[in-house]
Every structure is written in C-alpha cells, then in structure tokens.
Design a protein around this motif. Sequence first.
Motif, PDB file in Angstrom:
ATOM      1  N   LEU A 127       0.823  -1.204   0.000  1.00 19.60           N
ATOM      2  CA  LEU A 127       0.000   0.000   0.000  1.00 19.60           C
ATOM      3  C   LEU A 127       0.860   1.259   0.000  1.00 19.60           C
ATOM      4  CD1 LEU A 127      -2.715  -0.940   2.652  1.00 19.60           C
ATOM      5  CD2 LEU A 127      -2.809  -1.231   0.165  1.00 19.60           C
ATOM      6  N   SER A 128       0.462   2.237  -0.787  1.00 22.31           N
ATOM      7  CA  SER A 128       1.083   3.558  -0.725  1.00 22.31           C
ATOM      8  C   SER A 128       0.722   4.206   0.606  1.00 22.31           C
ATOM      9  CB  SER A 128       0.585   4.423  -1.880  1.00 22.31           C
ATOM     10  OG  SER A 128      -0.813   4.677  -1.735  1.00 22.31           O
ATOM     11  N   ASP A 129       1.348   5.322   0.915  1.00 22.73           N
ATOM     12  CA  ASP A 129       1.049   6.004   2.182  1.00 22.73           C
ATOM     13  C   ASP A 129      -0.426   6.381   2.310  1.00 22.73           C
ATOM     14  OD1 ASP A 129       3.632   5.803   3.220  1.00 22.73           O
ATOM     15  OD2 ASP A 129       4.281   7.640   2.232  1.00 22.73           O
ATOM     16  N   PRO A 130      -1.051   6.985   1.283  1.00 19.36           N
ATOM     17  CA  PRO A 130      -2.483   7.291   1.410  1.00 19.36           C
ATOM     18  C   PRO A 130      -3.332   6.036   1.574  1.00 19.36           C
ATOM     19  CG  PRO A 130      -1.500   8.595  -0.344  1.00 19.36           C
ATOM     20  CD  PRO A 130      -0.479   7.578   0.054  1.00 19.36           C
ATOM     21  N   GLU A 131      -2.968   4.965   0.872  1.00 21.25           N
ATOM     22  CA  GLU A 131      -3.716   3.715   0.982  1.00 21.25           C
ATOM     23  C   GLU A 131      -3.551   3.092   2.358  1.00 21.25           C
ATOM     24  OE1 GLU A 131      -3.733   2.154  -3.659  1.00 21.25           O
ATOM     25  OE2 GLU A 131      -2.031   1.675  -2.353  1.00 21.25           O
ATOM     26  N   LEU A 132      -2.352   3.186   2.933  1.00 20.81           N
ATOM     27  CA  LEU A 132      -2.166   2.673   4.285  1.00 20.81           C
ATOM     28  C   LEU A 132      -3.051   3.425   5.262  1.00 20.81           C
ATOM     29  CD1 LEU A 132      -0.717   0.893   6.372  1.00 20.81           C
ATOM     30  CD2 LEU A 132       1.026   2.693   6.545  1.00 20.81           C
ATOM     31  N   SER A 133      -3.112   4.743   5.124  1.00 17.85           N
ATOM     32  CA  SER A 133      -3.985   5.530   5.997  1.00 17.85           C
ATOM     33  C   SER A 133      -5.437   5.095   5.855  1.00 17.85           C
ATOM     34  CB  SER A 133      -3.850   7.024   5.666  1.00 17.85           C
ATOM     35  OG  SER A 133      -2.543   7.488   5.954  1.00 17.85           O
ATOM     36  N   GLN A 134      -5.860   4.835   4.608  1.00 16.05           N
ATOM     37  CA  GLN A 134      -7.225   4.360   4.373  1.00 16.05           C
ATOM     38  C   GLN A 134      -7.449   3.005   5.038  1.00 16.05           C
ATOM     39  OE1 GLN A 134      -7.134   4.635  -0.020  1.00 16.05           O
ATOM     40  NE2 GLN A 134      -8.993   5.852   0.153  1.00 16.05           N
ATOM     41  N   ALA A 135      -6.486   2.100   4.891  1.00 16.55           N
ATOM     42  CA  ALA A 135      -6.632   0.757   5.452  1.00 16.55           C
ATOM     43  C   ALA A 135      -6.715   0.806   6.974  1.00 16.55           C
ATOM     44  CB  ALA A 135      -5.470  -0.130   5.010  1.00 16.55           C
ATOM     45  N   LEU A 136      -5.883   1.616   7.605  1.00 20.55           N
ATOM     46  CA  LEU A 136      -5.919   1.716   9.057  1.00 20.55           C
ATOM     47  C   LEU A 136      -7.215   2.376   9.519  1.00 20.55           C
ATOM     48  CD1 LEU A 136      -2.221   2.673   9.886  1.00 20.55           C
ATOM     49  CD2 LEU A 136      -3.291   0.409   9.866  1.00 20.55           C
ATOM     50  N   GLU A 137      -7.683   3.372   8.769  1.00 22.69           N
ATOM     51  CA  GLU A 137      -8.960   4.015   9.101  1.00 22.69           C
ATOM     52  C   GLU A 137     -10.103   3.010   9.010  1.00 22.69           C
ATOM     53  OE1 GLU A 137     -11.887   7.383   7.130  1.00 22.69           O
ATOM     54  OE2 GLU A 137      -9.735   7.594   6.880  1.00 22.69           O
ATOM     55  N   GLN A 138     -10.105   2.204   7.948  1.00 20.18           N
ATOM     56  CA  GLN A 138     -11.139   1.188   7.784  1.00 20.18           C
ATOM     57  C   GLN A 138     -11.061   0.127   8.886  1.00 20.18           C
ATOM     58  OE1 GLN A 138     -13.683   0.536   5.062  1.00 20.18           O
ATOM     59  NE2 GLN A 138     -13.451   2.726   5.412  1.00 20.18           N
ATOM     60  N   THR A 139      -9.854  -0.271   9.214  1.00 20.08           N
ATOM     61  CA  THR A 139      -9.660  -1.269  10.260  1.00 20.08           C
ATOM     62  C   THR A 139     -10.225  -0.785  11.589  1.00 20.08           C
ATOM     63  OG1 THR A 139      -7.679  -2.185   9.197  1.00 20.08           O
ATOM     64  CG2 THR A 139      -7.916  -2.534  11.568  1.00 20.08           C
ATOM     65  N   LEU A 140      -9.916   0.438  11.949  1.00 24.03           N
ATOM     66  CA  LEU A 140     -10.406   0.973  13.215  1.00 24.03           C
ATOM     67  C   LEU A 140     -11.906   1.223  13.169  1.00 24.03           C
ATOM     68  CD1 LEU A 140      -7.449   3.366  14.060  1.00 24.03           C
ATOM     69  CD2 LEU A 140      -7.990   1.177  15.132  1.00 24.03           C
ATOM     70  N   ARG A 141     -12.439   1.517  11.983  1.00 22.75           N
ATOM     71  CA  ARG A 141     -13.884   1.709  11.856  1.00 22.75           C
ATOM     72  C   ARG A 141     -14.645   0.430  12.180  1.00 22.75           C
ATOM     73  NH1 ARG A 141     -17.559   0.351   8.268  1.00 22.75           N
ATOM     74  NH2 ARG A 141     -16.049  -0.362   6.707  1.00 22.75           N
ATOM     75  N   VAL A 142     -14.172  -0.708  11.675  1.00 24.11           N
ATOM     76  CA  VAL A 142     -14.902  -1.968  11.873  1.00 24.11           C
ATOM     77  C   VAL A 142     -14.587  -2.622  13.217  1.00 24.11           C
ATOM     78  CG1 VAL A 142     -14.989  -2.349   9.385  1.00 24.11           C
ATOM     79  CG2 VAL A 142     -13.185  -3.459  10.728  1.00 24.11           C
ATOM     80  N   LEU A 143     -13.615  -2.078  13.941  1.00 19.70           N
ATOM     81  CA  LEU A 143     -13.209  -2.646  15.225  1.00 19.70           C
ATOM     82  C   LEU A 143     -14.093  -2.102  16.341  1.00 19.70           C
ATOM     83  CD1 LEU A 143     -10.913  -4.509  16.332  1.00 19.70           C
ATOM     84  CD2 LEU A 143      -9.586  -2.425  16.735  1.00 19.70           C
ATOM     85  N   THR A 144     -14.527  -2.980  17.227  1.00 17.61           N
ATOM     86  CA  THR A 144     -15.335  -2.539  18.361  1.00 17.61           C
ATOM     87  C   THR A 144     -14.476  -1.748  19.344  1.00 17.61           C
ATOM     88  OG1 THR A 144     -14.875  -4.593  19.554  1.00 17.61           O
ATOM     89  CG2 THR A 144     -16.880  -4.533  18.216  1.00 17.61           C
ATOM     90  N   PRO A 145     -15.061  -0.813  20.091  1.00 20.92           N
ATOM     91  CA  PRO A 145     -14.316  -0.156  21.168  1.00 20.92           C
ATOM     92  C   PRO A 145     -13.754  -1.210  22.134  1.00 20.92           C
ATOM     93  CG  PRO A 145     -16.380   0.976  20.756  1.00 20.92           C
ATOM     94  CD  PRO A 145     -16.432  -0.286  19.943  1.00 20.92           C
ATOM     95  N   GLY A 146     -12.487  -1.052  22.460  1.00 25.66           N
ATOM     96  CA  GLY A 146     -11.815  -2.037  23.297  1.00 25.66           C
ATOM     97  C   GLY A 146     -11.254  -3.213  22.526  1.00 25.66           C
ATOM     98  N   GLY A 147     -11.525  -3.263  21.202  1.00 21.94           N
ATOM     99  CA  GLY A 147     -11.014  -4.352  20.376  1.00 21.94           C
ATOM    100  C   GLY A 147      -9.542  -4.163  20.031  1.00 21.94           C
ATOM    101  N   HIS A 148      -8.909  -5.242  19.570  1.00 24.72           N
ATOM    102  CA  HIS A 148      -7.466  -5.242  19.310  1.00 24.72           C
ATOM    103  C   HIS A 148      -7.151  -5.432  17.829  1.00 24.72           C
ATOM    104  CE1 HIS A 148      -7.511  -6.033  23.656  1.00 24.72           C
ATOM    105  NE2 HIS A 148      -6.284  -5.525  23.658  1.00 24.72           N
ATOM    106  N   LEU A 149      -6.124  -4.736  17.391  1.00 23.00           N
ATOM    107  CA  LEU A 149      -5.594  -4.825  16.033  1.00 23.00           C
ATOM    108  C   LEU A 149      -4.173  -5.358  16.104  1.00 23.00           C
ATOM    109  CD1 LEU A 149      -5.157  -4.034  12.977  1.00 23.00           C
ATOM    110  CD2 LEU A 149      -4.547  -1.761  13.808  1.00 23.00           C
ATOM    111  N   LEU A 150      -3.872  -6.369  15.285  1.00 24.05           N
ATOM    112  CA  LEU A 150      -2.513  -6.862  15.115  1.00 24.05           C
ATOM    113  C   LEU A 150      -2.076  -6.573  13.695  1.00 24.05           C
ATOM    114  CD1 LEU A 150       0.076  -8.551  15.594  1.00 24.05           C
ATOM    115  CD2 LEU A 150      -1.304 -10.604  15.188  1.00 24.05           C
ATOM    116  N   ILE A 151      -0.976  -5.843  13.551  1.00 22.06           N
ATOM    117  CA  ILE A 151      -0.415  -5.570  12.234  1.00 22.06           C
ATOM    118  C   ILE A 151       1.024  -6.055  12.198  1.00 22.06           C
ATOM    119  CG2 ILE A 151       0.143  -3.177  12.907  1.00 22.06           C
ATOM    120  CD1 ILE A 151      -0.221  -2.417   9.924  1.00 22.06           C
TER     121      ILE A 151
END
Length: 218
Positions: free
Chosen positions: A123-147
């Motif tokens: 992913l390019s830098d803008p695409e990475l920002s989009q992917a992380l934004e999408q990831t956090l959007r679908v994640l429940t509050p208190g949920g965990h992300l592993l990258i």
Amino acid sequence: MTNGPVQSQESVRRSYDTVAADYARSMPDMSREHPLDLAVLDAFIEMVEGRLVLDAGCGAGRISCYLADRGVAVQGVDLSPRMIAQGRARHPDLDLSVASITELPHGDESFGGVVLWYSTIHLSDPELSQALEQTLRVLTPGGHLLIAFQSGVGTRRLFDGYPGEGVTLVRYLRTTDEVAEQLTASGAAEVLRWERAGEGGDADDHTMLIHRKADASE
C-alpha cells in the motif's frame, strides 16, 4: 514515508491472481513462520477472548485457518479473487470473500479483533492511511488490532522473473514508529511491540504491533 513507484491495487490484484496457485502451494500453513512471531499471534488470540476477528488481507486463508483451529470465529477478505478461490478450495469451512482492505464492506464496530498479517506492505502512504482508518472503523471499542510488516526504509521488488505476465509487486518498507504513531494518533493505544532482524533470505527487519481501540470510558 515510503519512496519509489506507486503501484495500483489493480496491479497488485493481477499479480496475486497470477501467482495464487504457486503461493498457496508453497505456503499452505504457518509452519514457515518464525516461532516468536507465532507467539505474538497467540498473544493476540488471548486478547480477543473469543470475539469475531477479521483477517484483513487473508490470502489463501492460512492465518484464518490458524485462528479457527484455536477456537476463534474468523472472517477473511482479500483483494485477489484467485487467492480467495485457493482458500475456499483448501478450507471450505472458512468464511472468505473478495474485498479491499482500503474499502472494507463490513459495518462499523463489527469485529472484536482485526489481523493485518503482512497485508499492508503493497500500500502507498495514502492507501495505508485508508486501510488503518477502515480497520479501526470496523473494530469494536476495546477491540485489538494486530499488524505485521517488514520494517525499514525504501522498497523491494518481489517475484521478479516469475513466469507469466502481469506480475509486478513492490514492497514498501516503513519504520515501526511510523506505523505505531499513526495508529496512536487515530485513538488506538499501543499494547505490544515486537521487532526482530530478518533471517536467511529475508534480510529485512520485521515488526508486529498490537494496538487497542479506545472504548467509551477512555
């Protein structure tokens, strides 16, 4: 920030469609993963406490299979239809579908955990920002992300000389701090950081980060 040529998602999709059968055959499971990397994945499994997990960029499903075998309810998505076809053929019990991690088709707060296992490296830098934004959007509050990603500076070309047409892949390297700071700035607190040097034919360093999305009380 990344440097070098920006590749389109269509180019990435086409390349992984081309190599899908060989890729799935050469990496059918997690046996080639570094044991300490697997320890981080196992720690993540403990953190999600049986909640539904999204394997974002699942390829042919080996991470999804690893999670499911350990009792995790999991759904997987990947950009490449042929990688998904390989995954469905090898793991017919898994829920795998075609989607981009920059445009996830899921509702807000749908998952208690998200795994990005080396799936942001093209992913390019803008695409990475989009992917992380999408990831956090679908994640429940208190949920965990592993990258997980190869870390450093610059780019690498992958699959050079692969027989067939349309195989053009660039891996973008980013520092651990770059990605961690972007997640923290988006409201996800760092929980675990794991960095190791590359080994053998894989000379690049590797990073794994686990971040926790803030809940309403924070």
